[in-house]
Design an enzyme around this catalytic site. Structure first.
Site, PDB file in Angstrom:
ATOM      1  N   THR A 183       0.832  -1.206   0.000  1.00 29.00           N
ATOM      2  CA  THR A 183       0.000   0.000   0.000  1.00 29.00           C
ATOM      3  C   THR A 183       0.862   1.248   0.000  1.00 29.00           C
ATOM      4  OG1 THR A 183      -1.727  -1.096   1.236  1.00 29.00           O
ATOM      5  CG2 THR A 183      -1.613   1.299   1.477  1.00 29.00           C
ATOM      6  N   ARG A 211     -13.795  -8.091   0.461  1.00 27.70           N
ATOM      7  CA  ARG A 211     -12.950  -7.877   1.635  1.00 27.70           C
ATOM      8  C   ARG A 211     -12.413  -6.440   1.650  1.00 27.70           C
ATOM      9  NH1 ARG A 211      -7.368  -6.135   2.412  1.00 27.70           N
ATOM     10  NH2 ARG A 211      -6.606  -7.065   4.333  1.00 27.70           N
ATOM     11  N   GLY A 213      -9.711  -3.969   3.828  1.00 25.21           N
ATOM     12  CA  GLY A 213      -8.644  -3.964   4.832  1.00 25.21           C
ATOM     13  C   GLY A 213      -8.662  -2.685   5.645  1.00 25.21           C
ATOM     14  N   ASP A 214      -7.497  -2.292   6.096  1.00 27.08           N
ATOM     15  CA  ASP A 214      -7.370  -1.085   6.928  1.00 27.08           C
ATOM     16  C   ASP A 214      -7.269   0.196   6.110  1.00 27.08           C
ATOM     17  OD1 ASP A 214      -4.858  -2.136   5.937  1.00 27.08           O
ATOM     18  OD2 ASP A 214      -3.891  -0.550   7.101  1.00 27.08           O
ATOM     19  N   THR A 234       0.776  -0.022   6.612  1.00 31.14           N
ATOM     20  CA  THR A 234       0.767  -0.949   5.491  1.00 31.14           C
ATOM     21  C   THR A 234       0.938  -2.357   6.059  1.00 31.14           C
ATOM     22  OG1 THR A 234       1.812  -1.566   3.381  1.00 31.14           O
ATOM     23  CG2 THR A 234       3.259  -0.676   5.063  1.00 31.14           C
ATOM     24  N   GLY A 235       0.505  -3.338   5.299  1.00 34.68           N
ATOM     25  CA  GLY A 235       0.613  -4.709   5.780  1.00 34.68           C
ATOM     26  C   GLY A 235      -0.753  -5.328   6.012  1.00 34.68           C
ATOM     27  N   GLY A 237      -4.020  -5.806   6.870  1.00 37.98           N
ATOM     28  CA  GLY A 237      -5.022  -4.835   7.288  1.00 37.98           C
ATOM     29  C   GLY A 237      -5.884  -5.291   8.449  1.00 37.98           C
TER      30      GLY A 237
HETATM   31  N1  ASP Z   1      -3.005  -2.796   4.264  1.00 42.30           N
HETATM   32  C1  ASP Z   1      -3.459  -3.317   3.021  1.00 42.30           C
HETATM   33  C2  ASP Z   1      -4.667  -4.170   3.238  1.00 42.30           C
HETATM   34  O1  ASP Z   1      -4.684  -4.955   4.168  1.00 42.30           O
HETATM   35  C3  ASP Z   1      -2.479  -4.130   2.296  1.00 42.30           C
HETATM   36  C4  ASP Z   1      -1.134  -3.563   2.135  1.00 42.30           C
HETATM   37  O2  ASP Z   1      -0.641  -2.725   2.867  1.00 42.30           O
HETATM   38  O3  ASP Z   1      -0.510  -3.959   1.175  1.00 42.30           O
HETATM   39  O4  ASP Z   1      -5.563  -4.107   2.424  1.00 42.30           O
END
Ligand code: ASP
Length: 320
Positions: A183, A211, A213-214, A234-235, A237
């Site tokens: 992200t 779905r 995410g965050d 990021t990561g 979510g």
């Molecule tokens: N945070 C994002 C999500 O979970 C994914 C990402 O950071 O790549 O949708």
């Protein structure tokens, strides 16, 4: 996406450092006051962060600069986790999430949007042109069409091929590895000392259809309080949402923690619920009103871009 660790410096001609008056800062900590515009973004999105830095030096406001940075990656076909060329869900649909938040505490978000590239800008339009904060799915797309956003097929031949390959062994629970996430989250402090941010993603690769995410959730993927600072995530979510990570970081800074201490604590909150080091990545960046930056991740491999004083550099983050 290949992550290279590098330091790049860009010189931007004709720009002068800007002095931010000390009176603008609510926190009175020992941390230094950083002069001039500051832009930070997740990962090694060098061009995106340079774009934000340049915009800030030209006098653009922090929100505009953050969105311009997000757009660089939204248009980048080689980035398979944001915008055009993003990884689809398990049904083969590329659905994008984004949010923005400005220095007045206004915010906007779009969730699971198809066929629109510039979703961070669309989130701003939700904020500025509707009475709402969030628009999802077909409604968000309809809104984009009403504003003449071009209709773009986000699935590319490359991502279609990768999805078709994935489908052969598709697991209901995809194995998460840190390369699934990239992200773009951007935090900017402009010449007036105001902080704003933007966050844009295609989300977890091969997620279930629908779905979220965050990243489009204010307080999770992004939070700004112009008195204190801002944070982006990021990561994985789901884990960020469970701890309302970005809001938590800003509140910890309000209580006197430095951006670094606040990011550390937010990562620890996630880890507290896990037995050992989990098999997912989460990373945060925080920027305070004085221009100080902190970042932390669970695993190796996270870095962020930092622009200040005409220097745009990639900073490797030590995992917790
Ligand atoms: N945070 C994002 C999500 O979970 C994914 C990402 O950071 O790549 O949708």
């Amino acid at each position: 996406m290949k992550r290279r660790s590098f330091i790049s410096k860009i010189a931007i001609a004709g720009s002068l450092p800007t002095l931010i008056p000390k009176s603008l800062f609510a926190q009175d900590k020992a941390s230094p006051l950083i002069d001039g515009p500051v832009a930070v973004c997740t990962w090694n999105f060098e061009k995106a962060n340079a774009t934000a830095g340049q915009a800030l030096l030209e006098g653009k406001d922090a929100l505009t600069a953050a969105i311009l940075a997000a757009q660089v990656e939204e248009e980048n076909e080689d980035n398979s986790t944001v915008g055009f060329g993003g990884t689809p869900d398990r049904d083969g649909k590329v659905t994008l999430d984004a949010c923005v938040m400005d220095h007045n505490g206004n915010c906007g978000a779009v969730l699971a949007v198809e066929n629109v590239v510039h979703v961070a800008a669309l989130a701003r339009d939700v904020m500025e042109k509707t009475p709402h904060v969030m628009l999802a799915g077909k409604g968000a797309e309809k809104f984009a069409r009403s504003l003449d956003y071009p209709e773009t097929q986000l699935l590319t031949p490359k991502t279609k091929k990768a999805w078709e390959k994935w489908k052969k062994e598709a697991l209901f629970q995809p194995i998460i590895n840190i390369e699934n996430h990239d992200t773009i989250g951007v935090l900017c402090r402009d010449k007036a000392g105001n902080i704003s941010g933007a966050c844009s993603t295609s989300g977890l690769g091969y997620k279930m259809n629908g779905r979220i995410g965050d990243s489009p959730i204010i307080g999770s993927g992004l939070y700004i309080d112009n008195e204190i600072g801002g944070a982006v995530a990021t990561g994985m979510g789901e884990e960020v949402v469970k701890t309302v990570g970005s809001f938590l970081i800003v509140e910890l800074m309000r209580q006197g923690k430095t951006p670094q201490e606040a990011c550390d604590e937010a990562i620890k909150r996630i880890l507290k619920k896990q037995a050992g080091k989990p098999n997912f990545q989460v990373a945060y960046i925080a920027l305070d009103k004085k221009g100080n930056v902190g970042a932390r991740s669970i695993h190796q491999g996270f870095s962020y871009m930092h622009f200040n004083n005409n220097i745009n550099q990639n900073i490797k983050v030590e995992p917790i």
